[in-house]
Design a protein around this motif. Structure first.
Motif, PDB file in Angstrom:
ATOM      1  N   LEU A  76      49.180  35.265  35.665  1.00 36.68           N
ATOM      2  CA  LEU A  76      47.822  35.091  35.145  1.00 36.68           C
ATOM      3  C   LEU A  76      47.461  36.170  34.127  1.00 36.68           C
ATOM      4  O   LEU A  76      46.839  35.893  33.109  1.00 36.68           O
ATOM      5  N   ARG A  77      47.870  37.391  34.406  1.00 39.10           N
ATOM      6  CA  ARG A  77      47.617  38.502  33.477  1.00 39.10           C
ATOM      7  C   ARG A  77      48.214  38.176  32.108  1.00 39.10           C
ATOM      8  O   ARG A  77      47.547  38.313  31.075  1.00 39.10           O
ATOM      9  N   ALA A  78      49.465  37.737  32.093  1.00 36.70           N
ATOM     10  CA  ALA A  78      50.148  37.417  30.838  1.00 36.70           C
ATOM     11  C   ALA A  78      49.502  36.218  30.150  1.00 36.70           C
ATOM     12  O   ALA A  78      49.294  36.215  28.933  1.00 36.70           O
ATOM     13  N   ALA A  79      49.167  35.194  30.922  1.00 37.60           N
ATOM     14  CA  ALA A  79      48.574  33.986  30.331  1.00 37.60           C
ATOM     15  C   ALA A  79      47.195  34.285  29.743  1.00 37.60           C
ATOM     16  O   ALA A  79      46.863  33.815  28.653  1.00 37.60           O
ATOM     17  N   ALA A  96      41.058  32.008  45.957  1.00 39.95           N
ATOM     18  CA  ALA A  96      41.387  32.720  44.724  1.00 39.95           C
ATOM     19  C   ALA A  96      40.583  34.001  44.548  1.00 39.95           C
ATOM     20  O   ALA A  96      40.930  34.836  43.706  1.00 39.95           O
ATOM     21  N   ALA A  97      39.525  34.167  45.333  1.00 42.23           N
ATOM     22  CA  ALA A  97      38.615  35.299  45.139  1.00 42.23           C
ATOM     23  C   ALA A  97      39.336  36.649  45.130  1.00 42.23           C
ATOM     24  O   ALA A  97      39.079  37.490  44.262  1.00 42.23           O
ATOM     25  N   GLY A  98      40.246  36.853  46.058  1.00 45.42           N
ATOM     26  CA  GLY A  98      40.957  38.138  46.118  1.00 45.42           C
ATOM     27  C   GLY A  98      41.802  38.389  44.882  1.00 45.42           C
ATOM     28  O   GLY A  98      41.816  39.505  44.351  1.00 45.42           O
ATOM     29  N   LEU A  99      42.472  37.374  44.425  1.00 45.35           N
ATOM     30  CA  LEU A  99      43.315  37.507  43.238  1.00 45.35           C
ATOM     31  C   LEU A  99      42.463  37.772  41.998  1.00 45.35           C
ATOM     32  O   LEU A  99      42.787  38.634  41.177  1.00 45.35           O
ATOM     33  N   VAL A 100      41.361  37.060  41.888  1.00 51.71           N
ATOM     34  CA  VAL A 100      40.462  37.264  40.746  1.00 51.71           C
ATOM     35  C   VAL A 100      39.883  38.678  40.785  1.00 51.71           C
ATOM     36  O   VAL A 100      39.824  39.364  39.759  1.00 51.71           O
ATOM     37  N   GLU A 101      39.485  39.133  41.963  1.00 47.84           N
ATOM     38  CA  GLU A 101      38.963  40.498  42.108  1.00 47.84           C
ATOM     39  C   GLU A 101      40.007  41.535  41.705  1.00 47.84           C
ATOM     40  O   GLU A 101      39.692  42.534  41.057  1.00 47.84           O
ATOM     41  N   GLU A 104      40.219  41.543  37.936  1.00 50.08           N
ATOM     42  CA  GLU A 104      39.019  42.193  37.371  1.00 50.08           C
ATOM     43  C   GLU A 104      39.080  43.700  37.535  1.00 50.08           C
ATOM     44  O   GLU A 104      38.705  44.445  36.622  1.00 50.08           O
ATOM     45  N   ALA A 105      39.566  44.169  38.687  1.00 51.39           N
ATOM     46  CA  ALA A 105      39.685  45.614  38.931  1.00 51.39           C
ATOM     47  C   ALA A 105      40.649  46.274  37.955  1.00 51.39           C
ATOM     48  O   ALA A 105      40.500  47.448  37.623  1.00 51.39           O
ATOM     49  N   GLU A 106      41.615  45.498  37.463  1.00 51.28           N
ATOM     50  CA  GLU A 106      42.569  46.007  36.467  1.00 51.28           C
ATOM     51  C   GLU A 106      41.994  45.944  35.060  1.00 51.28           C
ATOM     52  O   GLU A 106      42.652  46.342  34.108  1.00 51.28           O
TER      53      GLU A 106
END
Length: 151
Positions: A76-79, A96-101, A104-106
């Motif tokens: 996702l980061r690359a896309a 998906a909330a944890g992955l999105v968080e 976002e933290a990055e």
């Protein structure tokens, strides 16, 4: 006198970006079939990490069909950093909330991430879910919302 009938489709092909689908599963395979039927070039990558060929270009759509894939954040980061015009993940908002968080933290801008992917058609079968995703990709590629045609 015979009037020429106007047809609602175009005979000439329209060039659109590829649809890059990650992680081989029933929904991913259905996306590939439906998207191919509507004339899109589809690359289905079975590797969880995006494989060697994930290089999203301008106009491409990237669909991650497995939010539990080991390298989902990297994919996702690359896309999202690429020129892809559509980036989506198959997952409920809750899952998906944890992955999105984490993204976002990055400092990753997730404002264009479609999660869950697709239009709300109500379908639960893999083909129905895939249809909703392809419909969203097509609508977005034409700058449309994908709502009903009737007024």
């Amino acid at each position: 006198m015979s009037e020429r009938r106007e047809q609602p489709w175009r005979d000439e092909p329209v060039q659109r970006g590829r649809i890059l689908v990650l992680t081989d599963n029933p929904i991913a395979r259905s996306i590939a079939v439906i998207a191919s039927t509507v004339g899109r070039t589809v690359l289905l990558e079975s590797a969880d990490d995006g494989g060697p060929g994930l290089d999203a270009r301008a106009g491409d759509a990237v669909v991650l069909c497995d939010h539990d894939a080991p390298d989902a954040p990297a994919v996702l980061r690359a896309a999202l950093a690429s020129e892809a015009s559509y980036v989506a993940m198959m997952a409920s908002r809750r899952r998906a909330a944890g992955l999105v968080e984490e993204l976002e933290a990055e400092g990753v801008d997730v404002s264009t991430l479609h999660v869950p992917a697709g239009h709300d058609l109500g379908g639960k079968a893999p083909g129905e879910i895939a249809l909703s995703v392809v419909a969203e990709i097509v609508a977005e590629s034409y700058g449309r919302s994908g709502g009903a045609m009737r007024g």
